[in-house]
Motif scaffolding. Sequence first.
Motif, PDB file in Angstrom:
ATOM      1  N   CYS A  29       0.839  -1.213   0.000  1.00  0.00           N
ATOM      2  CA  CYS A  29       0.000   0.000   0.000  1.00  0.00           C
ATOM      3  C   CYS A  29       0.867   1.254   0.000  1.00  0.00           C
ATOM      4  CB  CYS A  29      -0.928   0.001   1.212  1.00  0.00           C
ATOM      5  SG  CYS A  29      -2.311  -1.157   1.129  1.00  0.00           S
ATOM      6  N   ALA A  33       1.617   3.792  -3.372  1.00  0.00           N
ATOM      7  CA  ALA A  33       1.300   5.215  -3.256  1.00  0.00           C
ATOM      8  C   ALA A  33       2.508   6.082  -3.594  1.00  0.00           C
ATOM      9  CB  ALA A  33       0.802   5.516  -1.840  1.00  0.00           C
ATOM     10  N   GLU A  41       0.078   7.865   2.758  1.00  0.00           N
ATOM     11  CA  GLU A  41      -1.137   7.543   3.499  1.00  0.00           C
ATOM     12  C   GLU A  41      -2.313   7.234   2.583  1.00  0.00           C
ATOM     13  OE1 GLU A  41       1.370  10.105   6.211  1.00  0.00           O
ATOM     14  OE2 GLU A  41       0.854  10.058   4.085  1.00  0.00           O
ATOM     15  N   LEU A  42      -2.316   7.793   1.376  1.00  0.00           N
ATOM     16  CA  LEU A  42      -3.432   7.539   0.463  1.00  0.00           C
ATOM     17  C   LEU A  42      -3.484   6.081   0.024  1.00  0.00           C
ATOM     18  CD1 LEU A  42      -3.501  10.747  -1.776  1.00  0.00           C
ATOM     19  CD2 LEU A  42      -4.890  10.178   0.227  1.00  0.00           C
ATOM     20  N   VAL A  45      -5.267   4.453   2.817  1.00  0.00           N
ATOM     21  CA  VAL A  45      -6.702   4.753   2.766  1.00  0.00           C
ATOM     22  C   VAL A  45      -7.408   3.796   1.807  1.00  0.00           C
ATOM     23  CG1 VAL A  45      -8.422   6.462   2.046  1.00  0.00           C
ATOM     24  CG2 VAL A  45      -6.454   7.177   3.407  1.00  0.00           C
ATOM     25  N   THR A  46      -6.813   3.594   0.626  1.00  0.00           N
ATOM     26  CA  THR A  46      -7.421   2.676  -0.340  1.00  0.00           C
ATOM     27  C   THR A  46      -7.456   1.253   0.211  1.00  0.00           C
ATOM     28  OG1 THR A  46      -6.691   4.034  -2.194  1.00  0.00           O
ATOM     29  CG2 THR A  46      -7.226   1.753  -2.676  1.00  0.00           C
ATOM     30  N   GLY A  88      -8.817  12.247  -7.555  1.00  0.00           N
ATOM     31  CA  GLY A  88     -10.029  11.816  -6.855  1.00  0.00           C
ATOM     32  C   GLY A  88     -11.244  11.827  -7.761  1.00  0.00           C
ATOM     33  N   LEU A 222      -2.832  10.642   8.462  1.00  0.00           N
ATOM     34  CA  LEU A 222      -3.939  10.096   7.685  1.00  0.00           C
ATOM     35  C   LEU A 222      -4.958  11.172   7.326  1.00  0.00           C
ATOM     36  CD1 LEU A 222      -4.685   7.285   6.625  1.00  0.00           C
ATOM     37  CD2 LEU A 222      -6.137   6.989   8.628  1.00  0.00           C
ATOM     38  N   VAL A 226      -5.857  12.979   3.390  1.00  0.00           N
ATOM     39  CA  VAL A 226      -7.153  12.846   2.726  1.00  0.00           C
ATOM     40  C   VAL A 226      -7.629  14.220   2.261  1.00  0.00           C
ATOM     41  CG1 VAL A 226      -9.583  12.262   3.046  1.00  0.00           C
ATOM     42  CG2 VAL A 226      -7.808  10.790   4.010  1.00  0.00           C
ATOM     43  N   CYS A 289     -13.241   5.814  -2.573  1.00  0.00           N
ATOM     44  CA  CYS A 289     -11.834   6.224  -2.651  1.00  0.00           C
ATOM     45  C   CYS A 289     -11.711   7.549  -3.404  1.00  0.00           C
ATOM     46  CB  CYS A 289     -11.006   5.145  -3.358  1.00  0.00           C
ATOM     47  SG  CYS A 289     -10.687   3.677  -2.363  1.00  0.00           S
ATOM     48  N   LEU A 292     -12.651  10.438  -1.297  1.00  0.00           N
ATOM     49  CA  LEU A 292     -11.617  10.739  -0.297  1.00  0.00           C
ATOM     50  C   LEU A 292     -10.325  11.235  -0.936  1.00  0.00           C
ATOM     51  CD1 LEU A 292     -12.101   7.639   2.049  1.00  0.00           C
ATOM     52  CD2 LEU A 292     -12.911   9.974   2.437  1.00  0.00           C
ATOM     53  N   ALA A 294      -8.295   9.397  -2.763  1.00  0.00           N
ATOM     54  CA  ALA A 294      -7.293   8.337  -2.598  1.00  0.00           C
ATOM     55  C   ALA A 294      -7.006   7.654  -3.927  1.00  0.00           C
ATOM     56  CB  ALA A 294      -7.770   7.324  -1.557  1.00  0.00           C
TER      57      ALA A 294
END
Length: 501
Positions: A29, A33, A41-42, A45-46, A88, A222, A226, A289, A292, A294
């Motif tokens: 993850c 990213a 952090e994205l 998030v996903t 996004g 986090l 976002v 996603c 947000l 992400a």
Amino acid sequence: MSTLLKNPTVLRRDILASLVVFLVALPLCVGVAVASGVPAELGLVTGIVGGLLVGALPGSSLQVSGPAAGLTVLVYEAVQEFGLGALGVIVLISGLLQLVLGALKFGRYFRAISVAVVQGMLAGIGLVLVLGQVYAMADTAQPSGGLGKLAGLPGLAGSVLSGGTALTAFLVGAGTVAVLVLWPRLPARARVVPGPLVAVALATAVTVAFDLPVAKVEVQGLLEAVRPPGLGDFGDVATVAAVGTVLAFTLIASAESLFSAAAVDRMHDGPRTDYDKELMAQGIGNTVCGALGALPMTAVIVRSAANVQAGARTSLSRILHGLWLLLFAALLPAAIGVIPLAALAGVLVHAGCKLAPVKELAPLWREHRGEAVILVVTAVAILVTNLFEGVVLGLLLAVCKSAWETSHLHVEVRELTGGRMVAAITGNATFLRLPRILEELEGLPSDRPIELDLSGLRHLDHACRIALENWALRHNDAGTEPVRMLPPEGIPAQLSSASST
């Protein structure tokens, strides 16, 4: 849930499987990213949305969703061209399109995509991913485009060989790749912990212990990372190029997810995947996603295989893996900031190499040469142009190949008593075979009675029909006797108008 509580063995297996999947998903993850040019952090998030939301939805019970290396190249190009805010919007619209496709029962049709095109797509993505992450392994900015990355390799090699921070970072990345390559060869007991986590942890420990001057992951937190898209971001994607990107996201993410589902179904004997529901679940996940800001998500075969192999029995394991990602991102965000970028690049270089079906290419060339050509052309086209154009070219080649192979036909000319000749055409008469048909017919003598037998045709398209009528008319004008035709069975006998009896 009540079934799980009644069966503590299944519950225990699902919890243990969720921890394994979490340990596999965590470095991927973050790495996807960073390689995509967005905050680390994205990616988490996903992964969290893929676990907590998509994991609870119907479709496939055991496959795991999250950010995928297969979309890294496309996301990076989208961020570079349209900006992080527009990402996004693109992901959100792609998710809505997936919802529509799933509601219209299009999920099953994604299984009809040529395997050679999919393998070529993954190979092309792998090539571009490896070429880009080789630069990241040396803490060097990567050139744009596949050809630019290729052209920059001599300069990159010179920077690494000259020493300094580039060499240090490259050694950290190369060490990460070496651990990943050697890890499957260790005894099973040693491989309880997933290889990507071990490789990144060792690289991080070495970097911290020796205070190596290499770039590390930047941490924002986090909530700070976002960023839901605003109204202005929707205006940024109102272009033809953005529409093409949205379609590429939709088609590639959907195909990858449903192909992954088919592969996961072969790994277990539990409930089979409902492809339309799974497509809608992926659409809901990508819509959230996108809202947000992400990364896009797909079902990921690496995490899904780890889930099945760890003994998961229900969807609880993938839901819990999302919960562990959320707790890690919320409670231990600083742990991400000590990870060297070169180590994550090494993980993705290894993942990119595994996307290329090197072992399957030689047998495919021996048995299905046309499919091998489609695979290679698709991969090279992605490298030279971009992901969307390369996949479209591969699909066009696959359609042309199928059309050519299905238009088999046989022309047989034989002489009968009395000087009569019969030209019998069997199979499928399409415009693709028209040159051969006319070549055979135009070589027949004009001073002999000819019977054109089309009764063995299974299909006769309009182009061939008109061409045969014109040939018969020309032959009738030049010959001593008119052409006699036997029309195809089950096909209207309009050809008889071109002949006289």
